[in-house]
Design a protein around this motif. Structure first.
Motif, PDB file in Angstrom:
ATOM      1  N   ASN A   1      -2.850   2.642  38.363  1.00 63.66           N
ATOM      2  CA  ASN A   1      -2.147   3.559  39.244  1.00 63.66           C
ATOM      3  C   ASN A   1      -1.770   2.934  40.582  1.00 63.66           C
ATOM      4  O   ASN A   1      -0.789   3.326  41.196  1.00 63.66           O
ATOM      5  CB  ASN A   1      -2.944   4.854  39.402  1.00 63.66           C
TER       6      ASN A   1
ATOM      7  N   GLY B   1     -16.608  16.699  42.060  1.00 60.02           N
ATOM      8  CA  GLY B   1     -15.256  17.152  42.387  1.00 60.02           C
ATOM      9  C   GLY B   1     -14.289  16.014  42.611  1.00 60.02           C
ATOM     10  O   GLY B   1     -13.499  16.028  43.550  1.00 60.02           O
ATOM     11  N   GLN B   2     -14.360  15.050  41.741  1.00 62.98           N
ATOM     12  CA  GLN B   2     -13.529  13.859  41.904  1.00 62.98           C
ATOM     13  C   GLN B   2     -13.172  13.320  40.539  1.00 62.98           C
ATOM     14  O   GLN B   2     -14.000  13.344  39.618  1.00 62.98           O
ATOM     15  CB  GLN B   2     -14.336  12.809  42.682  1.00 62.98           C
TER      16      GLN B   2
ATOM     17  N   ASN C   1      -7.558   8.771  40.085  1.00 66.38           N
ATOM     18  CA  ASN C   1      -7.202   8.713  41.500  1.00 66.38           C
ATOM     19  C   ASN C   1      -7.853   7.580  42.295  1.00 66.38           C
ATOM     20  O   ASN C   1      -7.359   7.216  43.361  1.00 66.38           O
ATOM     21  CB  ASN C   1      -7.507  10.052  42.152  1.00 66.38           C
TER      22      ASN C   1
ATOM     23  N   VAL D   1     -20.221  15.964  38.273  1.00 67.61           N
ATOM     24  CA  VAL D   1     -20.157  17.413  38.450  1.00 67.61           C
ATOM     25  C   VAL D   1     -18.687  17.804  38.484  1.00 67.61           C
ATOM     26  O   VAL D   1     -17.970  17.446  39.427  1.00 67.61           O
ATOM     27  CB  VAL D   1     -20.846  17.828  39.771  1.00 67.61           C
ATOM     28  N   ASN D   2     -18.215  18.481  37.466  1.00 71.16           N
ATOM     29  CA  ASN D   2     -16.782  18.720  37.353  1.00 71.16           C
ATOM     30  C   ASN D   2     -16.519  19.794  36.297  1.00 71.16           C
ATOM     31  O   ASN D   2     -17.125  19.765  35.240  1.00 71.16           O
ATOM     32  CB  ASN D   2     -16.084  17.401  36.931  1.00 71.16           C
ATOM     33  N   PRO D   3     -15.622  20.728  36.567  1.00 68.10           N
ATOM     34  CA  PRO D   3     -15.287  21.714  35.527  1.00 68.10           C
ATOM     35  C   PRO D   3     -14.631  21.060  34.316  1.00 68.10           C
ATOM     36  O   PRO D   3     -14.607  21.641  33.235  1.00 68.10           O
ATOM     37  CB  PRO D   3     -14.289  22.656  36.206  1.00 68.10           C
ATOM     38  N   LEU D   4     -14.082  19.854  34.507  1.00 68.15           N
ATOM     39  CA  LEU D   4     -13.408  19.148  33.414  1.00 68.15           C
ATOM     40  C   LEU D   4     -14.174  17.881  33.047  1.00 68.15           C
ATOM     41  O   LEU D   4     -14.648  17.170  33.927  1.00 68.15           O
ATOM     42  CB  LEU D   4     -11.982  18.739  33.837  1.00 68.15           C
TER      43      LEU D   4
ATOM     44  N   ILE E   1     -19.467  22.292  35.796  1.00 72.28           N
ATOM     45  CA  ILE E   1     -19.680  23.366  36.760  1.00 72.28           C
ATOM     46  C   ILE E   1     -18.497  24.314  36.815  1.00 72.28           C
ATOM     47  O   ILE E   1     -17.348  23.915  36.580  1.00 72.28           O
ATOM     48  CB  ILE E   1     -19.949  22.764  38.155  1.00 72.28           C
ATOM     49  N   ARG E   2     -18.784  25.543  37.125  1.00 76.33           N
ATOM     50  CA  ARG E   2     -17.720  26.494  37.382  1.00 76.33           C
ATOM     51  C   ARG E   2     -17.099  26.154  38.734  1.00 76.33           C
ATOM     52  O   ARG E   2     -17.808  25.759  39.662  1.00 76.33           O
ATOM     53  CB  ARG E   2     -18.348  27.889  37.445  1.00 76.33           C
ATOM     54  N   GLY E   3     -15.759  26.259  38.836  1.00 74.44           N
ATOM     55  CA  GLY E   3     -15.088  25.965  40.096  1.00 74.44           C
ATOM     56  C   GLY E   3     -15.769  26.699  41.231  1.00 74.44           C
ATOM     57  O   GLY E   3     -16.177  27.854  41.059  1.00 74.44           O
ATOM     58  N   ASN E   4     -15.947  26.031  42.342  1.00 77.07           N
ATOM     59  CA  ASN E   4     -16.530  26.631  43.540  1.00 77.07           C
ATOM     60  C   ASN E   4     -18.063  26.787  43.461  1.00 77.07           C
ATOM     61  O   ASN E   4     -18.680  27.325  44.362  1.00 77.07           O
ATOM     62  CB  ASN E   4     -15.891  28.011  43.808  1.00 77.07           C
TER      63      ASN E   4
ATOM     64  N   ASP F   1     -20.389  24.411  43.589  1.00 78.86           N
ATOM     65  CA  ASP F   1     -21.139  23.249  44.091  1.00 78.86           C
ATOM     66  C   ASP F   1     -22.146  23.594  45.186  1.00 78.86           C
ATOM     67  O   ASP F   1     -23.213  22.988  45.266  1.00 78.86           O
ATOM     68  CB  ASP F   1     -20.152  22.190  44.583  1.00 78.86           C
TER      69      ASP F   1
ATOM     70  N   HIS G   1     -11.806  24.208  48.972  1.00 77.87           N
ATOM     71  CA  HIS G   1     -12.318  25.532  48.640  1.00 77.87           C
ATOM     72  C   HIS G   1     -12.624  26.288  49.935  1.00 77.87           C
ATOM     73  O   HIS G   1     -12.903  25.671  50.957  1.00 77.87           O
ATOM     74  CB  HIS G   1     -13.629  25.416  47.846  1.00 77.87           C
TER      75      HIS G   1
ATOM     76  N   GLN H   1       1.148  10.508  38.593  1.00 76.62           N
ATOM     77  CA  GLN H   1       1.790  10.971  39.826  1.00 76.62           C
ATOM     78  C   GLN H   1       1.036  10.402  41.002  1.00 76.62           C
ATOM     79  O   GLN H   1      -0.111   9.989  40.874  1.00 76.62           O
ATOM     80  CB  GLN H   1       1.771  12.511  39.910  1.00 76.62           C
TER      81      GLN H   1
ATOM     82  N   ASN I   1       0.463  12.208  44.406  1.00 75.63           N
ATOM     83  CA  ASN I   1       0.719  13.429  45.158  1.00 75.63           C
ATOM     84  C   ASN I   1       2.048  14.027  44.707  1.00 75.63           C
ATOM     85  O   ASN I   1       2.202  14.352  43.544  1.00 75.63           O
ATOM     86  CB  ASN I   1       0.662  13.184  46.669  1.00 75.63           C
TER      87      ASN I   1
HETATM   88  N1  LIG Z   1      -3.012   7.791  41.037  1.00 71.90           N
HETATM   89  C1  LIG Z   1      -3.234   8.555  42.087  1.00 71.90           C
HETATM   90  N2  LIG Z   1      -4.196   8.214  42.978  1.00 71.90           N
HETATM   91  C2  LIG Z   1      -4.426   9.008  44.036  1.00 71.90           C
HETATM   92  C3  LIG Z   1      -3.635  10.169  44.302  1.00 71.90           C
HETATM   93  C4  LIG Z   1      -2.653  10.519  43.329  1.00 71.90           C
HETATM   94  O1  LIG Z   1      -1.991  11.565  43.433  1.00 71.90           O
HETATM   95  N3  LIG Z   1      -2.473   9.686  42.256  1.00 71.90           N
HETATM   96  N4  LIG Z   1      -3.815  10.917  45.434  1.00 71.90           N
HETATM   97  C5  LIG Z   1      -4.636  10.335  46.494  1.00 71.90           C
HETATM   98  C6  LIG Z   1      -5.115  11.412  47.376  1.00 71.90           C
HETATM   99  S1  LIG Z   1      -4.166  11.827  48.731  1.00 71.90           S
HETATM  100  C7  LIG Z   1      -6.316  12.002  47.188  1.00 71.90           C
HETATM  101  S2  LIG Z   1      -6.885  13.159  48.293  1.00 71.90           S
HETATM  102  C8  LIG Z   1      -7.212  11.608  46.112  1.00 71.90           C
HETATM  103  C9  LIG Z   1      -7.559  12.835  45.266  1.00 71.90           C
HETATM  104  O2  LIG Z   1      -8.526  12.506  44.306  1.00 71.90           O
HETATM  105  P1  LIG Z   1      -9.249  13.686  43.474  1.00 71.90           P
HETATM  106  O3  LIG Z   1     -10.015  14.543  44.361  1.00 71.90           O
HETATM  107  O4  LIG Z   1      -9.931  13.022  42.343  1.00 71.90           O
HETATM  108  O5  LIG Z   1      -7.936  14.490  42.970  1.00 71.90           O
HETATM  109  P2  LIG Z   1      -7.632  15.824  42.168  1.00 71.90           P
HETATM  110  O6  LIG Z   1      -6.694  15.547  41.048  1.00 71.90           O
HETATM  111  O7  LIG Z   1      -7.208  16.844  43.139  1.00 71.90           O
HETATM  112  O8  LIG Z   1      -8.985  16.109  41.416  1.00 71.90           O
HETATM  113  C10 LIG Z   1      -9.959  16.929  41.789  1.00 71.90           C
HETATM  114  C11 LIG Z   1     -11.109  16.809  40.784  1.00 71.90           C
HETATM  115  O9  LIG Z   1     -12.031  17.822  41.151  1.00 71.90           O
HETATM  116  C12 LIG Z   1     -12.344  18.623  40.023  1.00 71.90           C
HETATM  117  N5  LIG Z   1     -12.641  19.977  40.527  1.00 71.90           N
HETATM  118  C13 LIG Z   1     -11.779  20.994  40.780  1.00 71.90           C
HETATM  119  N6  LIG Z   1     -12.432  22.062  41.280  1.00 71.90           N
HETATM  120  C14 LIG Z   1     -13.743  21.716  41.345  1.00 71.90           C
HETATM  121  C15 LIG Z   1     -14.918  22.399  41.789  1.00 71.90           C
HETATM  122  O10 LIG Z   1     -14.899  23.537  42.241  1.00 71.90           O
HETATM  123  N7  LIG Z   1     -16.104  21.710  41.717  1.00 71.90           N
HETATM  124  C16 LIG Z   1     -16.175  20.428  41.226  1.00 71.90           C
HETATM  125  N8  LIG Z   1     -17.374  19.842  41.211  1.00 71.90           N
HETATM  126  N9  LIG Z   1     -15.078  19.800  40.771  1.00 71.90           N
HETATM  127  C17 LIG Z   1     -13.876  20.416  40.860  1.00 71.90           C
HETATM  128  C18 LIG Z   1     -11.136  18.538  39.137  1.00 71.90           C
HETATM  129  O11 LIG Z   1     -11.443  18.874  37.803  1.00 71.90           O
HETATM  130  C19 LIG Z   1     -10.734  17.081  39.331  1.00 71.90           C
HETATM  131  O12 LIG Z   1     -11.454  16.227  38.493  1.00 71.90           O
HETATM  132  O13 LIG Z   1      -6.635  10.637  45.255  1.00 71.90           O
HETATM  133  C20 LIG Z   1      -5.847   9.622  45.901  1.00 71.90           C
HETATM  134  N10 LIG Z   1      -5.455   8.690  44.883  1.00 71.90           N
END
Ligand SMILES: Nc1nc2c(c(=O)[nH]1)N[C@H]1C(S)=C(S)[C@@H](COP(=O)(O)OP(=O)(O)OC[C@H]3O[C@@H](n4cnc5c(=O)[nH]c(N)nc54)[C@H](O)[C@@H]3O)O[C@H]1N2
Ligand SMILES: Nc1nc2c(c(=O)[nH]1)N[C@H]1C(S)=C(S)[C@@H](COP(=O)(O)OP(=O)(O)OC[C@H]3O[C@@H](n4cnc5c(=O)[nH]c(N)nc54)[C@H](O)[C@@H]3O)O[C@H]1N2
Ligand SMILES: [Mo]
Length: 801
Positions: free
Chosen positions: A86, A234-235, A240, A261-264, A294-297, A299, A378, A662, A664
Motif C-alpha cells: 500500500n 481497533g486497528q 493500513n 481486539v476487533n469486530p472483524l 468485540i462489539r463496536g464501542n 473497548d 467513538h 484506498q 483515505n
Molecule cells: N493503505 C492505507 N493506509 C493507510 C490509510 C489508508 O486509507 N490506506 N489511512 C491512513 C490513516 S489517515 C489512518 S488514520 C490509518 C487508519 O488505520 P486503521 O485505524 O486501521 O483504519 P480503519 O480502516 O478506519 O480501521 C479501523 C479498524 O478498527 C476496527 N474497529 C471498528 N470499530 C471498532 C471498535 O469499536 N472496537 C475495536 N476494537 N475495533 C473497531 C475495524 O474493524 C478496523 O479493523 O491508516 C493510515 N494508513
C-alpha cells in the motif's frame, strides 16, 4: 446547487454487476502483495520509474513513504525494499505520469467536475499549473502563482476579521512547510488551524495530553522485539500499516503473544507472510494468539475488566503508582464496582474470552497496547484511551523496555505537523516562543477545529478556506452540510498534488495551487536540492529527499507556496508581522529549521540533528524517564463511567472504514482482497444473524439510513449485503461513501472527533439497482488510459528482484 451532498460515490463509475465476493483471506501480505504493488506502479509510472522510485522508499537519503506514520527500522537494519504494497500504491498515485492541464479545465466546467467521482478525478493525474475560478465563472482558468497569491492576500485583507478565515492541513505536509504555515496563519491573526488529526487521533492527543502530559505514544520500535504481549485494538495493520506486521512478526519470533481486539477478523491480524523472506517466518502459526471479536464501542468495558483483573491479581506496581501517579484509589474503587453483566453486554464477548485475555495479561511481564481509528472515532474515545492508560499505569507498564502506549498514527507526518504548531489549541508556551522569536504576539484564543470550522462556514462566519493538502469535502462528516458550507465561502484555495472533490465543490472564487510531492526534487536556482523533515508515530524525526523530476516545470513546493501567500498577505504591515523574511524561507529551508530549533520544544540544534543518518528522536518524558509533565507533576488515573451504547430494535452500529485499495478519500481500485471483495465497494458487512433477523440475505441490496436526533434525512443508497464474520449488532461499510451518514454533531466527548466508527443506522430494501446506475466515468477513464480493471493484475509469481 442542489447536487451538493449527493456525492457521486467512488463506485458510481464502476459496473457493480462485476462486484463479487470470495472467501476472506486468513493472512496478509506475501508475494501477491508485492505483485500488486508493482502492477500499480507500472500502470501509473512505467517500469523504469517504478523501480527507481520504489527503491528509494524509506531508505536513508531517500524519501519518506507517504503511506503511513509507522517508523522505519534503524538505518543499518533496513531491507532494500523497505515498503509495502500500500505504500507502493501511494507512491504510484503521486508519481503517476498522467497530467491535468489547462486544456482539461477548459473542457470540464466545475459543474461537470461536481458530477464526477473522486476516483475519476484522481485518475486524471497530477496538477500542473495554478488555476483560478473567478466569481460568476463556471470554469477554472490559468493564473500565475504570484497573481494567485495576490488575489488571496487581497481577499484575506478584506475580511472583517482574521477569524473569518480557516486554514486546514492534511498530514502529509512537511515540518518545514507546517511551521511556516502556522506562523503565517498566526501572524495573519487567527488560530483557526483545523487539521486531519481532528478527525483521526485527536481523541488520543486529548486523552494522553491530560493523563501523561504528552499527546504522543511512549514506545520505541525496539520495544516490539522485547515485549511479552501486544494488544492490537481497533486497528487493521494488514491494510493500513503493513510494515507494522514485520514488527509483530519479530515480536512473535522473540516469544511475544498477541491479542487482537476487533469486530472483524482482519487478515493482517490473523497471520502474515513476509514478502522479504522466502516462506514467511511464522510457520504454520498465525500472528494472533487470541482474537477478541468485540462489539463496536465495547473497548472501554474490556479495559475496565482487564484493570480489575490486574487489581484482583495484585499485579500492581505499587512503587510506581505511589511515586509517579495520582488518583489510583478512586480508579481502583471504580473498577472494583464493575458490573460483569454490563461488560458482557458492552463487549459482546464471553466470560471465557474475557478470562483468557486477563490470563494472558497477568502472565506478561511487559506489554504494549496499539490502537487506531477503531478506538478514536467513538463518542467515548477519550475515556477509552484513558482506561488503556489506567491499565498501563497501574501495572507500571510504561517507560520500561517492552512496555508502553502505541497509538498508531495515520498520515505520514500528522504527528510532525502537530509538533510544528498545526493546532487550533496550541499551548501558551508555544505561542510565547513564537512571540519571542518573531516579535509579534500571536492570537491567544483557541481557534476552530474541523467540525467547528464547518459550522462557522455554514453560519457565514467563516468566508475563506485554505486546504494545505487533503480532501476536506470528502473526508469530513455529514457530506451535505459540509459541501453547502464550503460552497457558501467567498474564497476556497487548495494546495494539492491531485484533483479531488474539494476542487469541484468550491467557493465563489476558487484557486488550485499545484505542489510538489515527497517523491520530487525540490531544486533552488538549479543549484542545490532542498530536503524536508518529518516525524513518525514514534517521535523519530528525519529528513526526506525526493528524486523525481517535478510534475511540470515551475511547480512550487509547499514551503514556497506558503511563503508566497504570506508575503502577499502581510507585506506592508507596520508591526513585526510585516518584517518576516518569507523569501529567505522559500530559498533555504535551513532558515526555517533554524527558527524551529528555537521555537519548538525538543528541537534544539534541529538542522544538524536531522542531517544525521536516521535523524533523532524527540524527547518524551514518560518514555525516557517515567516522568509526567502534567499540572500535578504526576500521571493521572482517570475515572471513566461505563456507558454502554444502547441500540433500539432494528438498529445497527455502523463503522466506516478503509478498504485495502484506498488511501483515505483516494480510491486506488476496487479490490478489498483480504476481505474477499472484488470489483466494487458498495457493500455492507453484516453478521448472518443480523441479516436474517432483518429479512435480508447475502447479495440483497439495501439502503443505509442514518439515525440521529434531528430531522435531517441521511441516506446512503444501494449497498450489497455481505454476510460476514462480524460481531453481532455491528455493520461495516467503506468510507467515504458512508460520510453522508455521519452527523456533524455526533462527535467524541472532549476531542470533537466525528464518530465515524459509531454511526447508528437501520436498513431497508433498496429500490436503487446498483448495476444500472450511470457509469460514464469509468468508460472515460478506461478509454483514456486503458482498462484499470483488477483482472489485469500481474500474475502472483512476479518477484521483486
Ligand atoms: N493503505 C492505507 N493506509 C493507510 C490509510 C489508508 O486509507 N490506506 N489511512 C491512513 C490513516 S489517515 C489512518 S488514520 C490509518 C487508519 O488505520 P486503521 O485505524 O486501521 O483504519 P480503519 O480502516 O478506519 O480501521 C479501523 C479498524 O478498527 C476496527 N474497529 C471498528 N470499530 C471498532 C471498535 O469499536 N472496537 C475495536 N476494537 N475495533 C473497531 C475495524 O474493524 C478496523 O479493523 O491508516 C493510515 N494508513
Ligand atoms: N467516515 C469516515 N470519515 C473519515 C475517516 C473514517 O475512518 N471514516 N477517517 C478520517 C481520517 S483518520 C483522516 S486522516 C481524514 C483524511 O482526510 P484528508 O487528509 O483531508 O484526506 P486525504 O484523502 O488523505 O487527502 C487526499 C488529497 O491530498 C492531496 N495530497 C496528497 N499528497 C499531497 C502532498 O504531498 N501535498 C499536498 N499539498 N497535497 C497532497 C491530494 O490532492 C489528494 O487528493 O479523513 C477522516 N474521515
Ligand atoms: Mo487519519
Amino acid at each position: 446547487m442542489s447536487i451538493l451532498g449527493r456525492v457521486p460515490a467512488p463506485t458510481d463509475d464502476v459496473d457493480e454487476s462485476k462486484l463479487h465476493v470470495s472467501a476472506r483471506k486468513h493472512y496478509a501480505a506475501g508475494v501477491p502483495a508485492v505483485a500488486v504493488a508493482m502492477q500499480h506502479g507500472v500502470q501509473q509510472m512505467g517500469v523504469r520509474r517504478t523501480a527507481q522510485t520504489l527503491l528509494r522508499l524509506n531508505q536513508v537519503g531517500g524519501f519518506d513513504c507517504q503511506g503511513c506514520a509507522w517508523p522505519d527500522p534503524d538505518p543499518d537494519h533496513r531491507h532494500t525494499a523497505e515498503f509495502c504494497e500500500n505504500g507502493a500504491k501511494a507512491v504510484a498515485e503521486e508519481a503517476t505520469l498522467r497530467r491535468v492541464t489547462r486544456e482539461f479545465f477548459a473542457r470540464h466546467s466545475v459543474d461537470d467536475l461536481v458530477g464526477r467521482t473522486d476516483y475519476w478525478l484522481g485518475q486524471q493525474g497530477r496538477l500542473t499549473e495554478p488555476m483560478v475560478k473567478r466569481p460568476g465563472s463556471r470554469h477554472y482558468e490559468p493564473v500565475s502563482y504570484d497573481e494567485a497569491f495576490r488575489i488571496i492576500g487581497a481577499y484575506l485583507n478584506s475580511l472583517p476579521s482574521p477569524d473569518a478565515a480557516t486554514f486546514y492541513t492534511s498530514g502529509r505536509t512537511s515540518n518545514e512547510a507546517a511551521f511556516a504555515y502556522q506562523l503565517f496563519v498566526r501572524a495573519f491573526g487567527t488560530n483557526n488551524l483545523p487539521d486531519c488529526s481532528n478527525m483521526c487521533h485527536e481523541s488520543t492527543s486529548v486523552a494522553l495530553g491530560e493523563v501523561i502530559g504528552i499527546g504522543k505514544g511512549s514506545v520505541h520500535l525496539r520495544d516490539f522485539s522485547e515485549t511479552d504481549l501486544i494488544l492490537v485494538v481497533g486497528q487493521n495493520p494488514g491494510t493500513n500499516h503493513p510494515r507494522m506486521l514485520s514488527a509483530l512478526e519479530q515480536a512473535k519470533k522473540n516469544g511475544a503473544r498477541i491479542i487482537a481486539v476487533n469486530p472483524l477478523p482482519e487478515a493482517g491480524l490473523l497471520a502474515f507472510k513476509n514478502p522479504q523472506t522466502p516462506k514467511g517466518l511464522v510457520k504454520g502459526q498465525g500472528l494472533t494468539d487470541l482474537f477478541l471479536p468485540i462489539r463496536g464501542n465495547g473497548d472501554l468495558a474490556l479495559f475496565q475488566w482487564l484493570g480489575r483483573a490486574a487489581l484482583r491479581a495484585g499485579k500492581i506496581d505499587r512503587e510506581f503508582v505511589e511515586s509517579q501517579t495520582s488518583g489510583f484509589d478512586d480508579w481502583a474503587r471504580h473498577v472494583e464496582a464493575l458490573d460483569e453483566a454490563e461488560v458482557l453486554r458492552a463487549t459482546g464477548l464471553s466470560r471465557v474470552q474475557l478470562d483468557e485475555a486477563a490470563r494472558m495479561l497477568l502472565s506478561a511481564k511487559s506489554f504494549i497496547t496499539c490502537w487506531a481509528m477503531g478506538v478514536t472515532q467513538h463518542v467515548n474515545a477519550v475515556g477509552t484511551i484513558k482506561e488503556i492508560v489506567n491499565l498501563h499505569l497501574a501495572t507500571g507498564a510504561i517507560g520500561l523496555p517492552g512496555s508502553g502506549l502505541c497509538p498508531v498514527r495515520g498520515h505520514s507526518n500528522v504527528q510532525g505537523d502537530r509538533t510544528m504548531g498545526i493546532w487550533e489549541r496550541a499551548p501558551q508556551h508555544f505561542l510565547d516562543a513564537i512571540r519571542d522569536e518573531f516579535g509579534f504576539d500571536p492570537p491567544r484564543e483557541h481557534g476552530h477545529d474541523v467540525v467547528d470550522s464547518i459550522r462557522a462556514m455554514a453560519e457565514g462566519k467563516i468566508r475563506f478556506f485554505l486546504g494545505m493538502g487533503g480532501n476536506f469535502i470528502a473526508a469530513a462528516p455529514d457530506t451535505a452540510v459540509t459541501e453547502n458550507a464550503l460552497a457558501s465561502c467567498g474564497m476556497t484555495v487548495q494546495v494539492s498534488t491531485k484533483l479531488n472533490r474539494s476542487h469541484a465543490v468550491c467557493g465563489e472564487t476558487a484557486i488550485i495551487l499545484p505542489t510538489l510531492g515527497r517523491t520530487e526534487r525540490d531544486v533552488r536556482q538549479g543549484v542545490y536540492d532542498q530536503f524536508v523533515t518529518v516525524e513518525d508515530s514514534m517521535s523519530e524525526v528525519h529528513a526526506s529527499r525526493g528524486r523525481l523530476a517535478p510534475p511540470a516545470p515551475g511547480v512550487r513546493s509547499e514551503v514556497q507556496i506558503v511563503s508566497g501567500i504570506a508575503a502577499a498577505t502581510l507585506a506592508g504591515r507596520e508591526d513585526a508581522t510585516g518584517t518576516i523574511d518569507w523569501s529567505a524561507f522559500a530559498e533555504d529551508y535551513s532558515v526555517i529549521r533554524d527558527h524551529i530549533s528555537r521555537v519548538v520544544p525538543g528541537c534544539e540544534d534541529y538542522d544538524a540533528k536531522v542531517r544525521r543518518p536516521g535523524g533523532f528522536q524527540l524527547p518524551h518524558p514518560p518514555r525516557d524517564t517515567r516522568t509526567f509533565d502534567t499540572p500535578s507533576g504526576k500521571a493521572q488515573f482517570g475515572v471513566v463511567p461505563l456507558q454502554v451504547l444502547e441500540l433500539q430494535p432494528g438498529q445497527l452500529l455502523l463503522q466506516t472504514m478503509r478498504s485495502h485499495d484506498q488511501y483515505n478519500t483516494t480510491i486506488y481500485g476496487l479490490e478489498d482482497r483480504y476481505r474477499g471483495i472484488h470489483s466494487g465497494r458498495r457493500v455492507v458487512f453484516l453478521s448472518a444473524a443480523d441479516a436474517k433477523e432483518r429479512g435480508f440475505a447475502d447479495g440483497d441490496v439495501v439502503d443505509l439510513i442514518g439515525v440521529w436526533d434531528d430531522d435531517v434525512e441521511r441516506i446512503a443508497p444501494a449497498f450489497r449485503v455481505v454476510v460476514y464474520d462480524i460481531a453481532r449488532g455491528c455493520a461495516a461499510a467503506y468510507y467515504p461513501e458512508t460520510n453522508p451518514l455521519v452527523p456533524l454533531d455526533s462527535t467524541a466527548e472532549a476531542s470533537n472527533t466525528p464518530t465515524s466508527k459509531g454511526v447508528v443506522v437501520t436498513l431497508r430494501a433498496s429500490t436503487t439497482d446498483p448495476t444500472t446506475a450511470e457509469r460514464a466515468d469509468i468508460r472515460d477513464v478506461a478509454a483514456e488510459f486503458g482498462d484499470l480493471d483488477a483482472d489485469k493484475r500481474a500474475p502472483e509469481t512476479t518477484h521483486l528482484s
